[in-house]
Enzyme design. Sequence first.
Site, PDB file in Angstrom:
ATOM      1  N   LYS A  52     -17.136  14.327  -2.568  1.00  0.00           N
ATOM      2  CA  LYS A  52     -18.420  13.681  -2.877  1.00  0.00           C
ATOM      3  C   LYS A  52     -18.203  12.184  -3.102  1.00  0.00           C
ATOM      4  O   LYS A  52     -18.973  11.344  -2.630  1.00  0.00           O
ATOM      5  CB  LYS A  52     -19.059  14.348  -4.115  1.00  0.00           C
ATOM      6  CG  LYS A  52     -19.593  15.747  -3.814  1.00  0.00           C
ATOM      7  CD  LYS A  52     -19.982  16.548  -5.052  1.00  0.00           C
ATOM      8  CE  LYS A  52     -20.395  17.969  -4.623  1.00  0.00           C
ATOM      9  NZ  LYS A  52     -20.719  18.871  -5.732  1.00  0.00           N
ATOM     10  N   GLN A  96     -20.545  19.103 -11.953  1.00  0.00           N
ATOM     11  CA  GLN A  96     -19.964  20.122 -11.077  1.00  0.00           C
ATOM     12  C   GLN A  96     -19.872  21.469 -11.800  1.00  0.00           C
ATOM     13  O   GLN A  96     -19.386  21.542 -12.926  1.00  0.00           O
ATOM     14  CB  GLN A  96     -18.570  19.650 -10.603  1.00  0.00           C
ATOM     15  CG  GLN A  96     -17.948  20.516  -9.536  1.00  0.00           C
ATOM     16  CD  GLN A  96     -18.681  20.477  -8.200  1.00  0.00           C
ATOM     17  OE1 GLN A  96     -19.354  19.498  -7.867  1.00  0.00           O
ATOM     18  NE2 GLN A  96     -18.558  21.526  -7.421  1.00  0.00           N
ATOM     19  N   ASP A 119     -28.982  17.677  -7.640  1.00  0.00           N
ATOM     20  CA  ASP A 119     -28.669  19.060  -7.242  1.00  0.00           C
ATOM     21  C   ASP A 119     -29.939  19.900  -7.123  1.00  0.00           C
ATOM     22  O   ASP A 119     -29.904  20.990  -6.547  1.00  0.00           O
ATOM     23  CB  ASP A 119     -27.795  19.728  -8.323  1.00  0.00           C
ATOM     24  CG  ASP A 119     -26.303  19.584  -8.068  1.00  0.00           C
ATOM     25  OD1 ASP A 119     -25.908  19.612  -6.892  1.00  0.00           O
ATOM     26  OD2 ASP A 119     -25.545  19.476  -9.054  1.00  0.00           O
TER      27      ASP A 119
HETATM   28  N1  GUN Z   1     -20.586  24.132  -7.496  1.00  0.00           N
HETATM   29  C1  GUN Z   1     -20.682  24.718  -6.283  1.00  0.00           C
HETATM   30  N2  GUN Z   1     -21.667  24.159  -5.557  1.00  0.00           N
HETATM   31  C2  GUN Z   1     -22.218  23.199  -6.333  1.00  0.00           C
HETATM   32  C3  GUN Z   1     -23.275  22.283  -6.133  1.00  0.00           C
HETATM   33  O1  GUN Z   1     -23.931  22.232  -5.092  1.00  0.00           O
HETATM   34  N3  GUN Z   1     -23.523  21.447  -7.169  1.00  0.00           N
HETATM   35  C4  GUN Z   1     -22.843  21.507  -8.347  1.00  0.00           C
HETATM   36  N4  GUN Z   1     -23.187  20.671  -9.310  1.00  0.00           N
HETATM   37  N5  GUN Z   1     -21.858  22.350  -8.555  1.00  0.00           N
HETATM   38  C5  GUN Z   1     -21.547  23.199  -7.562  1.00  0.00           C
END
Ligand code: GUN
Length: 283
Positions: A52, A96, A119
């Site tokens: 990211k 995350q 998200d």
């Molecule tokens: N863990 C797995 N996929 C995601 C996601 O799309 N966003 C976040 N914040 N955590 C994750």
Amino acid sequence: MYRIIDGKAISASVKQRVKNGVEELSKKGITTSLAVIIVGDDPASKVYVANKKKACEALGIISEEYALPASTTQEELLSLIDTLNGRKDINGILCQLPLPSGLDENAVINAILPEKDVDAFHPQNVGKIMIGDYDFVPCTPAGIMEMLSYEGIDPEGKRCVVIGRSNIVGKPMSMLLLHKNGTVTVCHSRTKNLAEICRSADILVAAVGRACFVTADMVKDGAVVIDVGMNRVDGKLCGDVDFDSVKEKASYITPVPGGVGPMTIAMLMQNTLTAAKKQNNLL
Ligand code: GUN
């Protein structure tokens, strides 16, 4: 004959679009920024967060990473989110998941300001998706819709089957397909006749988290097969779909890696740009 839906190529075009948008804002003196919080040292999460960050850098998005130890308390985490919520120079906030045990994910999701929730996990954003009036869409389902659109696949009137009912993928995916006038069935671990239901699908989305779960006998001839799985088997990344056998039946299929995965990050970048635009009254 099947066609592979190339997530790498499609994500590159989305990222280019976002890069242009970030540059447009920059000409107006507006920065675009994302804060990413990671707690603990889950190896998969570390890789996702690093990817990211890399994507942000490539598109001109400022990224701030907060890597906190697994011993972080709920109060400390919520206090950081509170600080980031209050900072005008931060447009998007992402924590995350999963969090180490002892930390309350729902409390964290609820704490992020909805307008910075890139998200789209906050209940306010989830509700907006439900009624079809939204700015942010969870990144994985959004990426899948982008892939379908890019390939000219219109869900309208089609039988869509989503395997998996998670808040991150299965549920929002079913809503997005429904908004596009698909006839949607959501299957899960308690579903009876799962193979039969899957065989009825014109568009089959597998988000189960089990390697090679979808086999050729579960797929209709000519179906579009989307594989959300990211399973590690003997160190090798493999999807929820048994690609080698299923591809012979599919009209379109996404590979793993190189399918849905790269799209998820591209859509996160798009949501971050949307957040920056909204916060500057440009949307
Ligand atoms: N863990 C797995 N996929 C995601 C996601 O799309 N966003 C976040 N914040 N955590 C994750």
